[in-house]
Design a protein around this motif. Structure first.
Motif, PDB file in Angstrom:
ATOM      1  N   SER A 169      37.457  30.509  29.094  1.00  0.00           N
ATOM      2  CA  SER A 169      36.602  30.965  30.194  1.00  0.00           C
ATOM      3  C   SER A 169      37.296  32.018  31.052  1.00  0.00           C
ATOM      4  CB  SER A 169      36.197  29.777  31.065  1.00  0.00           C
ATOM      5  OG  SER A 169      35.359  30.207  32.118  1.00  0.00           O
ATOM      6  N   CYS A 204      28.041  30.953  28.263  1.00  0.00           N
ATOM      7  CA  CYS A 204      27.950  30.709  29.703  1.00  0.00           C
ATOM      8  C   CYS A 204      28.632  31.824  30.487  1.00  0.00           C
ATOM      9  CB  CYS A 204      28.560  29.359  30.055  1.00  0.00           C
ATOM     10  SG  CYS A 204      27.555  27.939  29.576  1.00  0.00           S
ATOM     11  N   ILE A 250      30.693  27.991  25.719  1.00  0.00           N
ATOM     12  CA  ILE A 250      31.446  28.475  26.881  1.00  0.00           C
ATOM     13  C   ILE A 250      31.392  29.996  26.945  1.00  0.00           C
ATOM     14  CG2 ILE A 250      33.674  28.519  28.039  1.00  0.00           C
ATOM     15  CD1 ILE A 250      32.182  25.752  27.871  1.00  0.00           C
ATOM     16  N   VAL A 308      30.502  26.655  34.518  1.00  0.00           N
ATOM     17  CA  VAL A 308      30.841  25.540  33.634  1.00  0.00           C
ATOM     18  C   VAL A 308      31.537  24.458  34.458  1.00  0.00           C
ATOM     19  CG1 VAL A 308      32.166  24.809  31.621  1.00  0.00           C
ATOM     20  CG2 VAL A 308      31.047  27.063  31.637  1.00  0.00           C
ATOM     21  N   ILE A 319      38.544  24.905  27.494  1.00  0.00           N
ATOM     22  CA  ILE A 319      37.728  25.749  28.378  1.00  0.00           C
ATOM     23  C   ILE A 319      38.620  26.682  29.195  1.00  0.00           C
ATOM     24  CG2 ILE A 319      36.189  25.715  30.384  1.00  0.00           C
ATOM     25  CD1 ILE A 319      34.948  23.152  29.197  1.00  0.00           C
TER      26      ILE A 319
END
Length: 345
Positions: free
Chosen positions: A213, A189, A186, A196, A209
Motif C-alpha cells: 500500500s 483500493c 489492495i 484499507v 499490506i
C-alpha cells in the motif's frame, strides 16, 4: 486549532447498520432517524453526545457455530452479496429519509461540511469483503455507490486474506498473509483511493499490506497489544509502521480489547482507554491516535451507555491532560487528516 469544536467526535467504526438490518423493515430506519434508545447509536443520541460522524460498517454476520478450532465460519459469496447490498440500501435510505440528518461522505471536505452543518457525516465502509469476487468488479461498482473504506477481512478467512481469530492471550501471528487476490485488492483500493482497514488482519496480512500500500496504515478500531494482549490488538512493531506511514489507530471501546485481563468486565473504568491513548502518544505521537468505538458491535463499559455519553469520555481525556489542539486531534482531527491524505482532495 481545528475549525470544528474540539469535542466533536468523528468515530472510526460503528455497526449500526447491522442492528438496523437485524431489526428489519422501514420502521427500523425511521426509529434510527427519530430515536429508539436501542443499542448505542441513533441520530438524536449522536447529536446529544456530539458524535458528528464516523465509518458506518457493513458486516455480514457469521453463523453462531464455531468450527473445531473455535473459529467463525465464512459466509458464502451469495449470502454476503445479499446482505451487503441490503445494508448499503439501508444507509442510502437513511440519507434520503433523514432530510439532512445524515450525509454519505466521499471526500474529507464532505465530512467537514456535514459536521459543520450538524449532519451525521457517514463514511460507507465494509468489514470483510466476502461479497466481492476475484474479478473485483463489485469493488468498482461499490466505489461508484460511495464506498470509501474497507477491511479485507473480519476475523475469519476469505478469498483475500486470513482474518485474525479472537484469542486471548495471543499475538496476531496466526495464519497466512494475503492471497494473490488479496494483493490485487489492495492495489485496486490504492487506485480507487479506498482506505484499507487493518483492524481484523493477522500479522502476516498486516505486513503484506504494509509492503504493497502507498496509503497511511490504519487500524480503525483496535487497541494496544502491550496493555491488553488480545490477538485483535496492535503490536509495538505495527504501531511503529503506522507512524512511519502517517496512519492512525482508533481506540476500540470494547472491554475485551481494553482490559489487561481480557475479561468482558463492563465495570471497567473509562480511564483504561486513557492508558491506551497515553501509550500510543508516548510511542508514536499524538498525530496517530483517534477513536474507533465499535458502537453496536461489542460490549462497552457500563459508564459509557451509548453515544449520548461521549462527553463523559472526553472529560476523562481532559482530566488526563489532553485539551485544545491535542484533544481535537484525538476526537476528529487525526481522522480527517488521514482520510484527506488517503482519498485526496
Amino acid at each position: 486549532m481545528s475549525d470544528l469544536q474540539v469535542d466533536a467526535v468523528f468515530d472510526g467504526h460503528n455497526d449500526a447498520l447491522l442492528r438496523i438490518w437485524h431489526a428489519g423493515g422501514p420502521d427500523a430506519i425511521r426509529r434510527f432517524i427519530e430515536g429508539d434508545e436501542i443499542g448505542h447509536i441513533d441520530l438524536p443520541r449522536a447529536r446529544q453526545g456530539k458524535l458528528a460522524g464516523g465509518l458506518c460498517a457493513i458486516y455480514v454476520p457469521s453463523e453462531r457455530v464455531l468450527d473445531s478450532e473455535g473459529n467463525w465460519p465464512t459466509p458464502s459469496r451469495q449470502e454476503a452479496l445479499e446482505i451487503t447490498t441490503a445494508m448499503a440500501g439501508i444507509l442510502t435510505r437513511i440519507e434520503r429519509q433523514s432530510e439532512g440528518g445524515l450525509t454519505i461522505c466521499r471526500k474529507a471536505a464532505d465530512i467537514r461540511r456535514a459536521m459543520a452543518a450538524g449532519s451525521f457525516a457517514s463514511v460507507f465502509h465494509i468489514e470483510g469483503v466476502e461479497a466481492i469476487g476475484a474479478d473485483l468488479d463489485l469493488l468498482y461498482l461499490l466505489h461508484a455507490a460511495g464506498l470509501r473504506s474497507l477491511g479485507p477481512v473480519w476475523s475469519r478467512p476469505n478469498l483475500f486474506a486470513f482474518g485474525v481469530p479472537f484469542r486471548f492471550p495471543s499475538t496476531p501471528e496466526i495464519g497466512p498473509g494475503l492471497s494473490a487476490q488479496g494483493k490485487a485488492l489492495i492495489r485496486a483500493c490504492n487506485e480507487l483511493k479506498i482506505m484499507v482497514d487493518l483492524s481484523h488482519m493477522n500479522d502476516a496480512g498486516f505486513w503484506d499490506i504494509a509492503k504493497i500500500s502507498d496509503a497511511p496504515l490504519v487500524a480503525s478500531h483496535s487497541n494496544v497489544h502491550a496493555i491488553c494482549p488480545h490477538s485483535r490488538n496492535v503490536t509495538d512493531r505495527q504501531l511503529d509502521a503506522i507512524k512511519d506511514t502517517g496512519g492512525l489507530v482508533g481506540i476500540n471501546f470494547g472491554v475485551a480489547f481494553l482490559n489487561p485481563t481480557g475479561e468482558r468486565d463492563t465495570a471497567l473504568p473509562l480511564e483504561v482507554m486513557l492508558r491506551h491513548i497515553d501509550y500510543i502518544v508516548d510511542r508514536i505521537g499524538i498525530d496517530h491516535v483517534a477513536l474507533g468505538s465499535d458502537f453496536d458491535g461489542t460490549t462497552i463499559p457500563a459508564a459509557l451507555r451509548d453515544a449520548s455519553d461521549l462527553p463523559k469520555l472526553v472529560d476523562v481525556f481532559k482530566r488526563g491532560g489532553y485539551d485544545g489542539d491535542d484533544l481535537a486531534k484525538i476526537t476528529h482531527g487525526n481522522w480527517l487528516r488521514v482520510l484527506e491524505r488517503t482519498w485526496g482532495g
